[in-house]
Design an enzyme around this catalytic site. Structure first.
Site, PDB file in Angstrom:
ATOM      1  N   GLU A   5       7.620 -33.658  -3.577  1.00 37.23           N
ATOM      2  CA  GLU A   5       8.007 -34.137  -5.032  1.00 37.23           C
ATOM      3  C   GLU A   5       8.719 -35.503  -5.272  1.00 37.23           C
ATOM      4  O   GLU A   5       8.950 -36.026  -6.381  1.00 37.23           O
ATOM      5  CB  GLU A   5       9.420 -33.485  -5.950  1.00 37.23           C
TER       6      GLU A   5
ATOM      7  N   CYS B 242      -2.835  -4.141   6.756  1.00 39.37           N
ATOM      8  CA  CYS B 242      -2.839  -4.411   8.373  1.00 39.37           C
ATOM      9  C   CYS B 242      -3.088  -3.190   9.212  1.00 39.37           C
ATOM     10  O   CYS B 242      -3.745  -2.067   8.278  1.00 39.37           O
ATOM     11  CB  CYS B 242      -0.996  -4.768   8.463  1.00 39.37           C
TER      12      CYS B 242
ATOM     13  N   VAL C   5       6.024 -41.215   0.049  1.00 42.08           N
ATOM     14  CA  VAL C   5       5.897 -40.114   0.506  1.00 42.08           C
ATOM     15  C   VAL C   5       4.397 -39.431  -0.049  1.00 42.08           C
ATOM     16  O   VAL C   5       4.120 -39.239   1.053  1.00 42.08           O
ATOM     17  CB  VAL C   5       7.183 -39.147   0.784  1.00 42.08           C
TER      18      VAL C   5
ATOM     19  N   GLY D  64       9.367 -39.873  -3.236  1.00 42.56           N
ATOM     20  CA  GLY D  64       8.897 -40.589  -3.949  1.00 42.56           C
ATOM     21  C   GLY D  64       7.125 -41.188  -3.739  1.00 42.56           C
ATOM     22  O   GLY D  64       6.996 -40.435  -3.001  1.00 42.56           O
TER      23      GLY D  64
ATOM     24  N   GLU E  80       0.745  -0.775   0.264  1.00 38.79           N
ATOM     25  CA  GLU E  80      -0.185   0.378  -0.290  1.00 38.79           C
ATOM     26  C   GLU E  80       0.870   1.361   0.052  1.00 38.79           C
ATOM     27  O   GLU E  80       0.219   1.776  -0.678  1.00 38.79           O
ATOM     28  CB  GLU E  80      -0.741   0.312   1.455  1.00 38.79           C
TER      29      GLU E  80
ATOM     30  N   ALA F  66       5.085 -36.902 -11.139  1.00 41.11           N
ATOM     31  CA  ALA F  66       5.675 -37.015 -13.232  1.00 41.11           C
ATOM     32  C   ALA F  66       5.671 -39.069 -12.943  1.00 41.11           C
ATOM     33  O   ALA F  66       5.835 -39.717 -12.773  1.00 41.11           O
ATOM     34  CB  ALA F  66       7.220 -36.986 -13.354  1.00 41.11           C
TER      35      ALA F  66
ATOM     36  N   ARG G 215      16.790 -24.964 -11.716  1.00 36.58           N
ATOM     37  CA  ARG G 215      17.914 -25.455 -12.357  1.00 36.58           C
ATOM     38  C   ARG G 215      18.196 -23.879 -14.111  1.00 36.58           C
ATOM     39  O   ARG G 215      19.137 -23.962 -13.945  1.00 36.58           O
ATOM     40  CB  ARG G 215      18.054 -27.073 -13.489  1.00 36.58           C
TER      41      ARG G 215
HETATM   42  N1  LIG Z   1       8.251 -39.598 -11.216  1.00 35.11           N
HETATM   43  C1  LIG Z   1       8.507 -38.391  -9.884  1.00 35.11           C
HETATM   44  O1  LIG Z   1       7.694 -37.921  -9.838  1.00 35.11           O
HETATM   45  C2  LIG Z   1       9.307 -39.394  -8.453  1.00 35.11           C
HETATM   46  C3  LIG Z   1       9.898 -37.970  -7.962  1.00 35.11           C
HETATM   47  C4  LIG Z   1      10.624 -37.959  -6.699  1.00 35.11           C
HETATM   48  C5  LIG Z   1      11.123 -39.610  -6.987  1.00 35.11           C
HETATM   49  N2  LIG Z   1      10.626 -40.301  -7.597  1.00 35.11           N
HETATM   50  C6  LIG Z   1      11.750 -41.950  -7.398  1.00 35.11           C
HETATM   51  O2  LIG Z   1      10.834 -42.596  -6.829  1.00 35.11           O
HETATM   52  C7  LIG Z   1      11.747 -43.319  -5.854  1.00 35.11           C
HETATM   53  C8  LIG Z   1      11.827 -43.808  -4.580  1.00 35.11           C
HETATM   54  O3  LIG Z   1      10.171 -43.140  -4.204  1.00 35.11           O
HETATM   55  P1  LIG Z   1       9.943 -44.166  -2.821  1.00 35.11           P
HETATM   56  O4  LIG Z   1       8.464 -44.447  -2.657  1.00 35.11           O
HETATM   57  O5  LIG Z   1      10.843 -45.813  -2.738  1.00 35.11           O
HETATM   58  O6  LIG Z   1      10.632 -43.571  -2.009  1.00 35.11           O
HETATM   59  P2  LIG Z   1      10.664 -41.706  -0.976  1.00 35.11           P
HETATM   60  O7  LIG Z   1       9.139 -42.156  -1.078  1.00 35.11           O
HETATM   61  O8  LIG Z   1      11.584 -41.355  -1.520  1.00 35.11           O
HETATM   62  O9  LIG Z   1      11.287 -42.104  -0.383  1.00 35.11           O
HETATM   63  C9  LIG Z   1      10.612 -43.090   1.960  1.00 35.11           C
HETATM   64  C10 LIG Z   1      11.387 -43.139   2.888  1.00 35.11           C
HETATM   65  O10 LIG Z   1      11.473 -41.428   3.188  1.00 35.11           O
HETATM   66  C11 LIG Z   1      10.908 -41.853   4.246  1.00 35.11           C
HETATM   67  N3  LIG Z   1      10.408 -41.284   5.662  1.00 35.11           N
HETATM   68  C12 LIG Z   1      10.614 -40.586   6.609  1.00 35.11           C
HETATM   69  N4  LIG Z   1       9.016 -40.474   7.089  1.00 35.11           N
HETATM   70  C13 LIG Z   1       8.127 -41.020   6.351  1.00 35.11           C
HETATM   71  C14 LIG Z   1       7.185 -40.450   5.938  1.00 35.11           C
HETATM   72  N5  LIG Z   1       6.132 -40.416   6.964  1.00 35.11           N
HETATM   73  N6  LIG Z   1       6.407 -41.350   4.833  1.00 35.11           N
HETATM   74  C15 LIG Z   1       7.003 -41.729   4.099  1.00 35.11           C
HETATM   75  N7  LIG Z   1       8.662 -41.497   4.108  1.00 35.11           N
HETATM   76  C16 LIG Z   1       9.031 -41.146   5.101  1.00 35.11           C
HETATM   77  C17 LIG Z   1      11.285 -43.250   5.071  1.00 35.11           C
HETATM   78  O11 LIG Z   1      12.455 -43.809   5.047  1.00 35.11           O
HETATM   79  P3  LIG Z   1      13.396 -43.628   5.738  1.00 35.11           P
HETATM   80  O12 LIG Z   1      13.384 -44.983   6.937  1.00 35.11           O
HETATM   81  O13 LIG Z   1      15.429 -43.396   5.845  1.00 35.11           O
HETATM   82  O14 LIG Z   1      12.991 -42.382   7.046  1.00 35.11           O
HETATM   83  C18 LIG Z   1      11.428 -44.132   4.135  1.00 35.11           C
HETATM   84  O15 LIG Z   1      11.397 -45.367   2.792  1.00 35.11           O
HETATM   85  C19 LIG Z   1      12.897 -42.911  -6.197  1.00 35.11           C
HETATM   86  O16 LIG Z   1      13.282 -43.786  -7.295  1.00 35.11           O
HETATM   87  C20 LIG Z   1      12.983 -41.252  -7.686  1.00 35.11           C
HETATM   88  O17 LIG Z   1      13.406 -41.767  -9.338  1.00 35.11           O
HETATM   89  C21 LIG Z   1       9.953 -40.201  -8.488  1.00 35.11           C
END
Ligand SMILES: NC(=O)c1ccc[n+]([C@@H]2O[C@H](COP(=O)([O-])OP(=O)(O)OC[C@H]3O[C@@H](n4cnc5c(N)ncnc54)[C@H](OP(=O)(O)O)[C@@H]3O)[C@@H](O)[C@H]2O)c1
Length: 368
Positions: free
Chosen positions: A302, A82, A307, A304, A59, A161, A214
């Site tokens: 993002e 505010c 998560v 995997g 503002e 993705a 990037r």
């Molecule tokens: N295409 C896409 O958009 C994309 C994006 C990201 C990843 N990826 C691919 O996904 C693969 C990995 O995925 P992923 O499913 O195996 O593993 P992730 O989701 O990346 O990681 C899982 C790990 O995170 C830790 N974690 C801690 N707190 C958590 C919670 N509350 N919930 C879930 N996990 C928790 C745990 O390990 P700890 O016990 O060590 O804490 C768990 O084993 C890779 O190959 C990657 O290239 C693809």
């Protein structure tokens, strides 16, 4: 002014506010446009946006540009001005002092120091106030700030993705390119609009990503990176750690994490967040509350798959950005928890965009 003109000018303010998203620290990026009607013509005489770092607010910047032309004019502000005194007077008072006749806003500011008091000050000074104009449109960008103030949690966007056959990667193969260059450039933009990015430890370890923006023009807008790593397995030599000069890095660890590795990570300048564990995993609602308390308003998750699934199952996702690439993964694929045929439950599709051969589906929680 007619409702159509009000909406057009508010839309301009919303677009303008986007310029400083995720660059205004704990303040939201707000825009103010001052419009004067003379001889039946509307003219913009002042524009302001929350400065990088959060101050000054929009503002006073817009009023300084408008000067005397602010007298009798209308101010379009994306968030309620505010009402509280800091080092500078409250923005509501600044608008009153400048002789503004009408104020149009999209949202009431839920901050307890404001929460309707800004609008009340303006009304008490005889200013005509209208609020709720293009609220849904403004919510997209103010969503993080509103969520942090209203629910002590950031706005969570899950981005995945996914290949045509429903996978996000290949077991044991690290990073796999599922989408094309234009989609990846879009992801850079999306990252730059968020305060923080989050991935699980497996993605951080197997892919060894940097998780920064990037493109050189966006590099300085790379958000804070946060890793869910209950056992503190991330290597101090990882690319995430080696890019600490580009963006901060936080690692959320559990109570039984390896202390030697925690010490080594801390020595590099990485920040350690102590998380609670539920069933051996970081407790997500508590973790979100902790990071919101540090001022993080918007979180880009993002992956995997584990998560993503954990966030969806706990009902903690506000928006899903699902990129469907034009490739097949085939054998050893890591199954995505959602896909085009299995959209997130309780979400509705709000937008579809095409980037070369990829399609982005944007879903928001609830009915839209
Ligand atoms: N295409 C896409 O958009 C994309 C994006 C990201 C990843 N990826 C691919 O996904 C693969 C990995 O995925 P992923 O499913 O195996 O593993 P992730 O989701 O990346 O990681 C899982 C790990 O995170 C830790 N974690 C801690 N707190 C958590 C919670 N509350 N919930 C879930 N996990 C928790 C745990 O390990 P700890 O016990 O060590 O804490 C768990 O084993 C890779 O190959 C990657 O290239 C693809």
């Amino acid at each position: 002014m007619s409702k159509i003109i009000d909406e057009r000018l508010m839309a301009a303010a919303i677009r303008y506010a986007r310029r400083n998203i995720a660059r205004t620290k704990t303040n939201p990026s707000v825009a103010c446009i001052i419009v004067r009607s003379e001889n039946g013509k509307d003219q913009i005489v002042g524009r302001g946006i929350t400065a990088i770092g959060g101050r000054p607010h929009a503002e006073p910047v817009a009023l300084a540009e408008a000067g005397d032309k602010a007298k009798g004019a209308t101010a379009y502000v994306t968030l309620e001005p505010c009402a509280h005194h800091g080092a500078t007077p409250p923005c509501a008072q600044t608008l009153i002092d400048a002789g503004i006749a009408r104020v149009v806003t999209a949202w009431v500011d839920p901050d307890s120091r404001v929460d309707g008091k800004g609008h009340a000050m303006l009304r008490a000074a005889g200013i005509d106030v209208e609020t709720g104009i293009l609220a849904e449109e403004a919510r997209h960008d103010l969503g993080g700030y509103l969520a942090r103030k209203q629910q002590n949690s950031p706005w969570v966007t899950l981005k995945l993705a996914i290949s045509k056959d429903g996978y996000i990667g290949v077991k044991g193969k690290g990073q796999v390119k599922i989408t094309g260059a234009i989609s990846r450039a879009q992801v850079d933009m999306m990252r730059s609009y968020h305060d923080a990015i989050m991935v699980g430890s497996s993605t951080a370890i197997e892919d060894d990503p940097e998780l920064i923006c990037r493109r050189p023009s966006l590099k300085s807008r790379s958000p804070h990176r946060i890793i869910l790593d209950s056992r503190a397995r991330l290597s101090p030599k990882s690319r995430l750690v080696n890019s600490l000069d580009i963006a901060p890095l936080s690692i959320v660890v559990g109570p039984n994490a390896d202390q030697t590795n925690i010490d080594a990570l801390q020595k590099t300048g990485a920040n350690i967040i102590s998380g609670e564990l539920v069933d051996g995993r970081i407790a997500l609602p508590e973790m979100l509350e902790d990071i919101a308390a540090t001022g993080i308003s918007s979180l880009f998750v993002e992956g995997g798959a584990k998560v993503a699934n954990a966030f969806l199952e706990a009902g903690l996702v506000d928006e899903v950005n699902m990129f469907i690439g034009d490739m097949m993964v085939g054998e050893n694929g890591i199954t995505a928890p959602i896909n085009r045929q299995l959209p997130p439950a309780g979400f509705s599709l709000v937008r579809t965009e095409h980037f070369e051969d990829d399609v982005l589906y944007v879903y928001r929680k609830g009915e839209h």
